[in-house]
Design a protein around this motif. Sequence first.
Motif, PDB file in Angstrom:
ATOM      1  N   GLY A  23       0.755  -1.229   0.000  1.00 34.36           N
ATOM      2  CA  GLY A  23       0.000   0.000   0.000  1.00 34.36           C
ATOM      3  C   GLY A  23       0.789   1.286   0.000  1.00 34.36           C
ATOM      4  O   GLY A  23       0.417   2.223   0.683  1.00 34.36           O
ATOM      5  N   HIS A  24       1.864   1.362  -0.739  1.00 34.22           N
ATOM      6  CA  HIS A  24       2.663   2.592  -0.721  1.00 34.22           C
ATOM      7  C   HIS A  24       2.270   3.546  -1.837  1.00 34.22           C
ATOM      8  O   HIS A  24       3.108   4.226  -2.407  1.00 34.22           O
ATOM      9  CB  HIS A  24       4.148   2.257  -0.779  1.00 34.22           C
ATOM     10  N   GLY A  25       0.978   3.552  -2.156  1.00 32.94           N
ATOM     11  CA  GLY A  25       0.451   4.608  -2.986  1.00 32.94           C
ATOM     12  C   GLY A  25       0.511   4.377  -4.477  1.00 32.94           C
ATOM     13  O   GLY A  25       0.084   5.244  -5.238  1.00 32.94           O
ATOM     14  N   SER A  26       1.035   3.251  -4.951  1.00 29.39           N
ATOM     15  CA  SER A  26       1.075   3.032  -6.391  1.00 29.39           C
ATOM     16  C   SER A  26      -0.331   2.832  -6.925  1.00 29.39           C
ATOM     17  O   SER A  26      -1.157   2.193  -6.294  1.00 29.39           O
ATOM     18  CB  SER A  26       1.940   1.806  -6.722  1.00 29.39           C
ATOM     19  N   VAL A  27      -0.610   3.399  -8.078  1.00 28.02           N
ATOM     20  CA  VAL A  27      -1.917   3.261  -8.702  1.00 28.02           C
ATOM     21  C   VAL A  27      -1.797   2.256  -9.838  1.00 28.02           C
ATOM     22  O   VAL A  27      -1.020   2.450 -10.769  1.00 28.02           O
ATOM     23  CB  VAL A  27      -2.425   4.616  -9.246  1.00 28.02           C
ATOM     24  N   THR A  28      -2.523   1.182  -9.755  1.00 28.92           N
ATOM     25  CA  THR A  28      -2.469   0.158 -10.785  1.00 28.92           C
ATOM     26  C   THR A  28      -3.541   0.409 -11.832  1.00 28.92           C
ATOM     27  O   THR A  28      -4.521   1.122 -11.595  1.00 28.92           O
ATOM     28  CB  THR A  28      -2.686  -1.235 -10.183  1.00 28.92           C
ATOM     29  N   ARG A  29      -3.355  -0.181 -13.008  1.00 28.26           N
ATOM     30  CA  ARG A  29      -4.391  -0.080 -14.031  1.00 28.26           C
ATOM     31  C   ARG A  29      -5.643  -0.782 -13.526  1.00 28.26           C
ATOM     32  O   ARG A  29      -5.579  -1.843 -12.906  1.00 28.26           O
ATOM     33  CB  ARG A  29      -3.923  -0.740 -15.329  1.00 28.26           C
ATOM     34  N   PRO A  30      -6.815  -0.226 -13.794  1.00 24.51           N
ATOM     35  CA  PRO A  30      -8.039  -0.834 -13.276  1.00 24.51           C
ATOM     36  C   PRO A  30      -8.302  -2.220 -13.859  1.00 24.51           C
ATOM     37  O   PRO A  30      -8.903  -3.055 -13.216  1.00 24.51           O
ATOM     38  CB  PRO A  30      -9.129   0.159 -13.672  1.00 24.51           C
ATOM     39  N   LEU A  31      -7.850  -2.467 -15.059  1.00 24.00           N
ATOM     40  CA  LEU A  31      -8.086  -3.763 -15.692  1.00 24.00           C
ATOM     41  C   LEU A  31      -7.077  -3.918 -16.818  1.00 24.00           C
ATOM     42  O   LEU A  31      -6.814  -2.984 -17.570  1.00 24.00           O
ATOM     43  CB  LEU A  31      -9.511  -3.833 -16.250  1.00 24.00           C
ATOM     44  N   ASP A  32      -6.498  -5.105 -16.926  1.00 25.19           N
ATOM     45  CA  ASP A  32      -5.515  -5.375 -17.969  1.00 25.19           C
ATOM     46  C   ASP A  32      -5.919  -6.652 -18.686  1.00 25.19           C
ATOM     47  O   ASP A  32      -5.752  -7.746 -18.165  1.00 25.19           O
ATOM     48  CB  ASP A  32      -4.122  -5.514 -17.362  1.00 25.19           C
ATOM     49  N   CYS A  33      -6.485  -6.503 -19.877  1.00 27.54           N
ATOM     50  CA  CYS A  33      -7.015  -7.650 -20.606  1.00 27.54           C
ATOM     51  C   CYS A  33      -6.064  -8.178 -21.678  1.00 27.54           C
ATOM     52  O   CYS A  33      -6.369  -9.176 -22.332  1.00 27.54           O
ATOM     53  CB  CYS A  33      -8.351  -7.286 -21.255  1.00 27.54           C
ATOM     54  N   ALA A  34      -4.939  -7.515 -21.866  1.00 25.48           N
ATOM     55  CA  ALA A  34      -4.035  -7.907 -22.945  1.00 25.48           C
ATOM     56  C   ALA A  34      -3.562  -9.348 -22.784  1.00 25.48           C
ATOM     57  O   ALA A  34      -3.395 -10.078 -23.764  1.00 25.48           O
ATOM     58  CB  ALA A  34      -2.837  -6.958 -23.005  1.00 25.48           C
ATOM     59  N   ALA A  35      -3.361  -9.767 -21.550  1.00 27.06           N
ATOM     60  CA  ALA A  35      -2.845 -11.118 -21.305  1.00 27.06           C
ATOM     61  C   ALA A  35      -3.922 -12.186 -21.430  1.00 27.06           C
ATOM     62  O   ALA A  35      -3.618 -13.377 -21.383  1.00 27.06           O
ATOM     63  CB  ALA A  35      -2.221 -11.192 -19.914  1.00 27.06           C
ATOM     64  N   TYR A  36      -5.167 -11.773 -21.613  1.00 27.09           N
ATOM     65  CA  TYR A  36      -6.276 -12.731 -21.634  1.00 27.09           C
ATOM     66  C   TYR A  36      -7.067 -12.692 -22.933  1.00 27.09           C
ATOM     67  O   TYR A  36      -8.226 -13.092 -22.981  1.00 27.09           O
ATOM     68  CB  TYR A  36      -7.213 -12.459 -20.446  1.00 27.09           C
ATOM     69  N   GLY A  37      -6.461 -12.220 -23.985  1.00 28.61           N
ATOM     70  CA  GLY A  37      -7.141 -12.236 -25.276  1.00 28.61           C
ATOM     71  C   GLY A  37      -8.077 -11.077 -25.514  1.00 28.61           C
ATOM     72  O   GLY A  37      -8.980 -11.168 -26.347  1.00 28.61           O
ATOM     73  N   GLY A  38      -7.871  -9.973 -24.813  1.00 28.41           N
ATOM     74  CA  GLY A  38      -8.676  -8.775 -25.028  1.00 28.41           C
ATOM     75  C   GLY A  38      -9.893  -8.734 -24.117  1.00 28.41           C
ATOM     76  O   GLY A  38     -10.112  -9.636 -23.315  1.00 28.41           O
ATOM     77  N   PRO A  39     -10.651  -7.628 -24.283  1.00 26.61           N
ATOM     78  CA  PRO A  39     -10.495  -6.528 -25.235  1.00 26.61           C
ATOM     79  C   PRO A  39      -9.213  -5.725 -24.988  1.00 26.61           C
ATOM     80  O   PRO A  39      -8.754  -5.615 -23.862  1.00 26.61           O
ATOM     81  CB  PRO A  39     -11.729  -5.651 -24.972  1.00 26.61           C
TER      82      PRO A  39
END
Length: 514
Positions: free
Chosen positions: A9-25
């Motif tokens: 929890g040191h404040g990094s903001v992650t992408r809300p969703l990453d679908c590239a590794a799962y065939g999209g969208p």
Amino acid sequence: NLIGGQNKGHGSVTRPLDCAAYGGPYLESEYAEIVYWRDIQSDGLFTSPFYNPKTQEATSRRFWKAKYLTFEMDDSGWNNMRLGFENVMLLAHSMGRTLVLPPKRQIAHGMYDSSGSKVVSFADFYDIEAINAKQKGLNIITMETFLEREALNGNLKSKSDGRATYPPNNQIAWDNQRLDPLWRYIREVTKTFSWNPKQCVVTFPAVGTDEQHLFNMMADVLVGKDGRQFPHYSEYQGRPINVDAPPIERFREILAGRKKFCMYDRKMHEDNSVVHFKADQMDGTRLITQFYAFLWFEDWRQDLWSKRFVRDSLRYNDEIMCLSARIIGALRTHARQHSPGNVSGAYDAVHIRRGDFQQQFPMTEMSATDILTGLQEHIPPGSTIFICTNERDMSFFRPIQQVYDVLFLGDFGGMLSHINPNYFPLVEQIVASRSRLFFGTFFSTFSAYVTRLRGYYSVLEKQEGYRTGSLRNSYFLPTKWKKEMHLYQAIHKPLYGRDFPVAWRDIDRLDLPG
């Protein structure tokens, strides 16, 4: 052994969703509509007053004096398991304890994956490593790690005679095995709670207060010291109290007829290295209840944090969410092609729960014609409808198919190959949550969760009624409960029959205790 790391929890903001590794969208515009959660940096830093980082985050055996919470996975279908998991995740954090995941086992109503197995763990559905890495004050380990660390070192003592007690045959690996011997052992060496959600509310005092004043508060409510009768949920129907209302007002609303609370206090914390939660149908300890109807925090800010934590962290993993986005995209394309005037590709959704469910809840038995009658009052003929169901006899749906353009998840079979089939019902929930109108089966925890998701979206999109928590685009069948969600529903029994608006209404006030 530890799921995830300790750098939290040191404040990094992650992408809300990453679908590239799962065939999209691959384009954000193609999956943005399913993202209901937020990445709130300050929430990831919040810890319980009971949390001691010196013991809970120790890496040397010399300093292992950690507190743990163990629990039994509910012996039923996914959505009942999910309810229990939401509860124990919050209990572990609120108690400042390391959460011990139960061994993997076969899931009731589960389906065989490509390897011919129905064995699952919660890590199959949630990104446990990400949760563990992000949320300070919550450490998660496997049962095998726990037994190796504590049991084999003689740190678990019998509650009856105080002697070091070891697992059956010194066994630490229990995945996909008969768990009765393990649970008998765990119950012998832990403080095993018999808290029944139907009878009590689990209460956490605010920081800097003693517990006695909460007992006094409960006593005052029971005797009507302020001149008011014991609260009935009807007092709050359509009249939600403010989320930051005084504790006694918030407490009255959550009681739902229960006349006692189960207190977790400092003495209980210090006296018990390991606490355990059963899932025993015979004594009422199954945690098949909404977490916000069972756990009550005197500090309203911690209460709202708990609801955001479930919304933002206990969401289905990226593979499930991305598959759902692809199905929704294909469904909208089909709807547009079916009706060129339907520019947005709007579709409606129905959850029809059948089979053993009608044995438990015979009042929900409906013929396809009865269901069709309920739909026709609100959905024009020829509309595209997505049906979620456990009914295997497709001929049952013929009356509905004669009026509507009906699709099932199986109609998107090309997208489902090489996907764990135990994901399919979860995908159906996400797809149904984004429909124009939704009709669920009352008493079903599957349908209840769909309405909770729709509640999250209603706030995000400021849909009609969002300020009061009502869902004007969601219905239940049979018709007795049809407009259950159109009015703010105060918490009342049965606690699992539907989700309640307190789960999503006005929870984004970001003040935190301390």
